[in-house]
Design a protein around this motif. Structure first.
Motif, PDB file in Angstrom:
ATOM      1  N   UNK A 129       0.868  -1.176   0.000  1.00 23.71           N
ATOM      2  CA  UNK A 129       0.000   0.000   0.000  1.00 23.71           C
ATOM      3  C   UNK A 129       0.904   1.225   0.000  1.00 23.71           C
ATOM      4  N   UNK A 130       0.800   2.029  -1.053  1.00 24.13           N
ATOM      5  CA  UNK A 130       1.625   3.227  -1.184  1.00 24.13           C
ATOM      6  C   UNK A 130       0.954   4.216  -2.131  1.00 24.13           C
ATOM      7  N   UNK A 131       1.434   5.440  -2.111  1.00 28.12           N
ATOM      8  CA  UNK A 131       1.048   6.469  -3.081  1.00 28.12           C
ATOM      9  C   UNK A 131       2.310   7.159  -3.547  1.00 28.12           C
ATOM     10  N   UNK A 132       2.381   7.414  -4.845  1.00 26.12           N
ATOM     11  CA  UNK A 132       3.480   8.187  -5.419  1.00 26.12           C
ATOM     12  C   UNK A 132       2.952   9.563  -5.793  1.00 26.12           C
ATOM     13  N   UNK A 133       3.754  10.573  -5.569  1.00 25.32           N
ATOM     14  CA  UNK A 133       3.382  11.941  -5.913  1.00 25.32           C
ATOM     15  C   UNK A 133       4.357  12.454  -6.953  1.00 25.32           C
ATOM     16  N   UNK A 134       3.832  13.063  -7.988  1.00 26.38           N
ATOM     17  CA  UNK A 134       4.694  13.570  -9.053  1.00 26.38           C
ATOM     18  C   UNK A 134       4.693  15.093  -9.068  1.00 26.38           C
ATOM     19  N   UNK A 135       5.727  15.647  -9.635  1.00 24.78           N
ATOM     20  CA  UNK A 135       5.843  17.100  -9.743  1.00 24.78           C
ATOM     21  C   UNK A 135       4.947  17.592 -10.872  1.00 24.78           C
ATOM     22  N   UNK A 136       4.396  18.765 -10.683  1.00 24.97           N
ATOM     23  CA  UNK A 136       3.611  19.410 -11.727  1.00 24.97           C
ATOM     24  C   UNK A 136       4.217  20.778 -11.973  1.00 24.97           C
ATOM     25  N   UNK A 137       4.704  20.988 -13.167  1.00 26.15           N
ATOM     26  CA  UNK A 137       5.330  22.252 -13.514  1.00 26.15           C
ATOM     27  C   UNK A 137       4.336  23.084 -14.308  1.00 26.15           C
ATOM     28  N   UNK A 138       4.170  24.328 -13.902  1.00 23.96           N
ATOM     29  CA  UNK A 138       3.140  25.172 -14.509  1.00 23.96           C
ATOM     30  C   UNK A 138       3.709  26.321 -15.324  1.00 23.96           C
ATOM     31  N   UNK A 139       5.000  26.488 -15.377  1.00 24.52           N
ATOM     32  CA  UNK A 139       5.587  27.618 -16.075  1.00 24.52           C
ATOM     33  C   UNK A 139       6.845  27.175 -16.798  1.00 24.52           C
ATOM     34  N   UNK A 140       7.154  27.867 -17.884  1.00 29.53           N
ATOM     35  CA  UNK A 140       8.406  27.619 -18.591  1.00 29.53           C
ATOM     36  C   UNK A 140       9.522  28.478 -18.033  1.00 29.53           C
ATOM     37  N   UNK A 141       9.178  29.368 -17.117  1.00 32.28           N
ATOM     38  CA  UNK A 141      10.180  30.238 -16.513  1.00 32.28           C
ATOM     39  C   UNK A 141      10.703  29.585 -15.249  1.00 32.28           C
ATOM     40  N   UNK A 142      11.936  29.854 -14.947  1.00 28.25           N
ATOM     41  CA  UNK A 142      12.489  29.283 -13.734  1.00 28.25           C
ATOM     42  C   UNK A 142      13.906  29.730 -13.521  1.00 28.25           C
ATOM     43  N   UNK A 143      14.496  29.176 -12.534  1.00 28.40           N
ATOM     44  CA  UNK A 143      15.864  29.503 -12.187  1.00 28.40           C
ATOM     45  C   UNK A 143      16.638  28.199 -12.085  1.00 28.40           C
ATOM     46  N   UNK A 144      17.760  28.152 -12.735  1.00 28.69           N
ATOM     47  CA  UNK A 144      18.609  26.966 -12.674  1.00 28.69           C
ATOM     48  C   UNK A 144      19.714  27.206 -11.661  1.00 28.69           C
ATOM     49  N   UNK A 145      19.966  26.211 -10.837  1.00 29.80           N
ATOM     50  CA  UNK A 145      21.056  26.283  -9.873  1.00 29.80           C
ATOM     51  C   UNK A 145      22.027  25.169 -10.235  1.00 29.80           C
ATOM     52  N   UNK A 146      23.248  25.539 -10.537  1.00 29.60           N
ATOM     53  CA  UNK A 146      24.273  24.582 -10.906  1.00 29.60           C
ATOM     54  C   UNK A 146      25.175  24.350  -9.700  1.00 29.60           C
ATOM     55  N   UNK A 147      25.390  23.085  -9.363  1.00 28.84           N
ATOM     56  CA  UNK A 147      26.255  22.740  -8.236  1.00 28.84           C
ATOM     57  C   UNK A 147      27.429  21.936  -8.763  1.00 28.84           C
ATOM     58  N   UNK A 148      28.610  22.366  -8.427  1.00 27.55           N
ATOM     59  CA  UNK A 148      29.822  21.661  -8.842  1.00 27.55           C
ATOM     60  C   UNK A 148      30.514  21.050  -7.642  1.00 27.55           C
ATOM     61  N   UNK A 149      31.310  20.075  -7.906  1.00 27.93           N
ATOM     62  CA  UNK A 149      32.227  19.579  -6.889  1.00 27.93           C
ATOM     63  C   UNK A 149      33.276  20.665  -6.670  1.00 27.93           C
ATOM     64  N   UNK A 150      34.066  20.554  -5.652  1.00 26.39           N
ATOM     65  CA  UNK A 150      35.119  21.539  -5.400  1.00 26.39           C
ATOM     66  C   UNK A 150      36.104  21.520  -6.566  1.00 26.39           C
ATOM     67  N   UNK A 151      36.207  22.649  -7.223  1.00 27.83           N
ATOM     68  CA  UNK A 151      37.107  22.781  -8.374  1.00 27.83           C
ATOM     69  C   UNK A 151      38.017  23.973  -8.145  1.00 27.83           C
ATOM     70  N   UNK A 152      39.168  23.968  -8.773  1.00 31.97           N
ATOM     71  CA  UNK A 152      40.034  25.153  -8.645  1.00 31.97           C
ATOM     72  C   UNK A 152      39.381  26.351  -9.328  1.00 31.97           C
ATOM     73  N   UNK A 153      39.592  27.513  -8.766  1.00 32.14           N
ATOM     74  CA  UNK A 153      39.015  28.729  -9.346  1.00 32.14           C
ATOM     75  C   UNK A 153      39.777  29.116 -10.599  1.00 32.14           C
ATOM     76  N   UNK A 154      39.014  29.614 -11.582  1.00 37.42           N
ATOM     77  CA  UNK A 154      39.634  30.163 -12.785  1.00 37.42           C
ATOM     78  C   UNK A 154      38.643  31.106 -13.432  1.00 37.42           C
ATOM     79  N   UNK A 155      39.124  31.994 -14.248  1.00 39.79           N
ATOM     80  CA  UNK A 155      38.266  32.967 -14.936  1.00 39.79           C
ATOM     81  C   UNK A 155      37.718  32.316 -16.196  1.00 39.79           C
ATOM     82  N   UNK A 156      36.402  32.385 -16.363  1.00 39.65           N
ATOM     83  CA  UNK A 156      35.762  31.793 -17.526  1.00 39.65           C
ATOM     84  C   UNK A 156      35.729  32.799 -18.666  1.00 39.65           C
TER      85      UNK A 156
END
Length: 171
Positions: A129-156
């Motif tokens: 006996x279980x229930x699964x819940x799914x995400x519902x996205x209502x907009x094409x707008x959003x914010x992306x958050x990028x997470x990196x492992x610890x990397x050396x700093x450099x200028x892109x």
């Protein structure tokens, strides 16, 4: 986004957790767990009921992406043998009744049991006996958050990120 499970008993000190695993050759993977799909609850967070009416929610930190046409397993694990979840078995009476039997399975999946989360035994006539819940996205707008492992700093360089859409550059 979350899984609701129904417990009839729980442990007193050790936690219970949920993982989503891919199916390998018809069985839950013993080693692979989908990123972000691990959720642990302590005993005081687990709701118990005598009639399978109260849900315990395992809510993930972020929506879990599942591929289409791919089988997955919701695994429930604990090192405490005192946790019990509600399940149904074909031919048995529904809880607290002698009039209604389970005559068909609710889902096209299978229930698997394991003593060690590595070797799985199929219980073809049983369902959790279980229930699964799914995400519902209502907009094409959003914010992306990028997470990196610890990397050396450099200028892109200027405009270092490219997006591709339908095999053509899309900026």
């Amino acid at each position: 986004t979350k899984v609701a499970l129904y417990f009839s008993a729980k442990g007193s000190t050790l936690p219970v957790w949920v993982e989503i695993r891919p199916m390998i050759n018809g069985y839950p993977s013993s080693t692979d767990i989908l990123p972000g799909s691990f959720k642990l609850l302590n005993p005081e967070q687990v709701v118990v009921s005598s009639d399978a009416s109260a849900a315990t929610f395992f809510e993930f930190e972020e929506p879990i992406y599942l591929n289409s046409y791919t089988e997955y397993a919701v695994t429930v694990l604990s090192n405490d043998p005192d946790y019990f979840v509600y399940k149904a078995k074909l031919g048995e009476f529904a809880l607290n009744t002698t009039e209604r039997r389970f005559g068909r399975q609710s889902f096209l999946g299978s229930l698997f049991k394991s003593q060690n989360a590595s070797t799985w035994t199929a219980a073809q006539e049983e369902d959790l006996k279980f229930k699964l819940f799914r995400a519902e996205f209502t907009s094409n707008e959003g914010q992306a958050v990028f997470k990196n492992a610890s990397l050396p700093e450099r200028i892109l360089p200027s405009d270092p990120i490219e997006f591709f859409y339908n095999d053509s550059d899309y900026y």
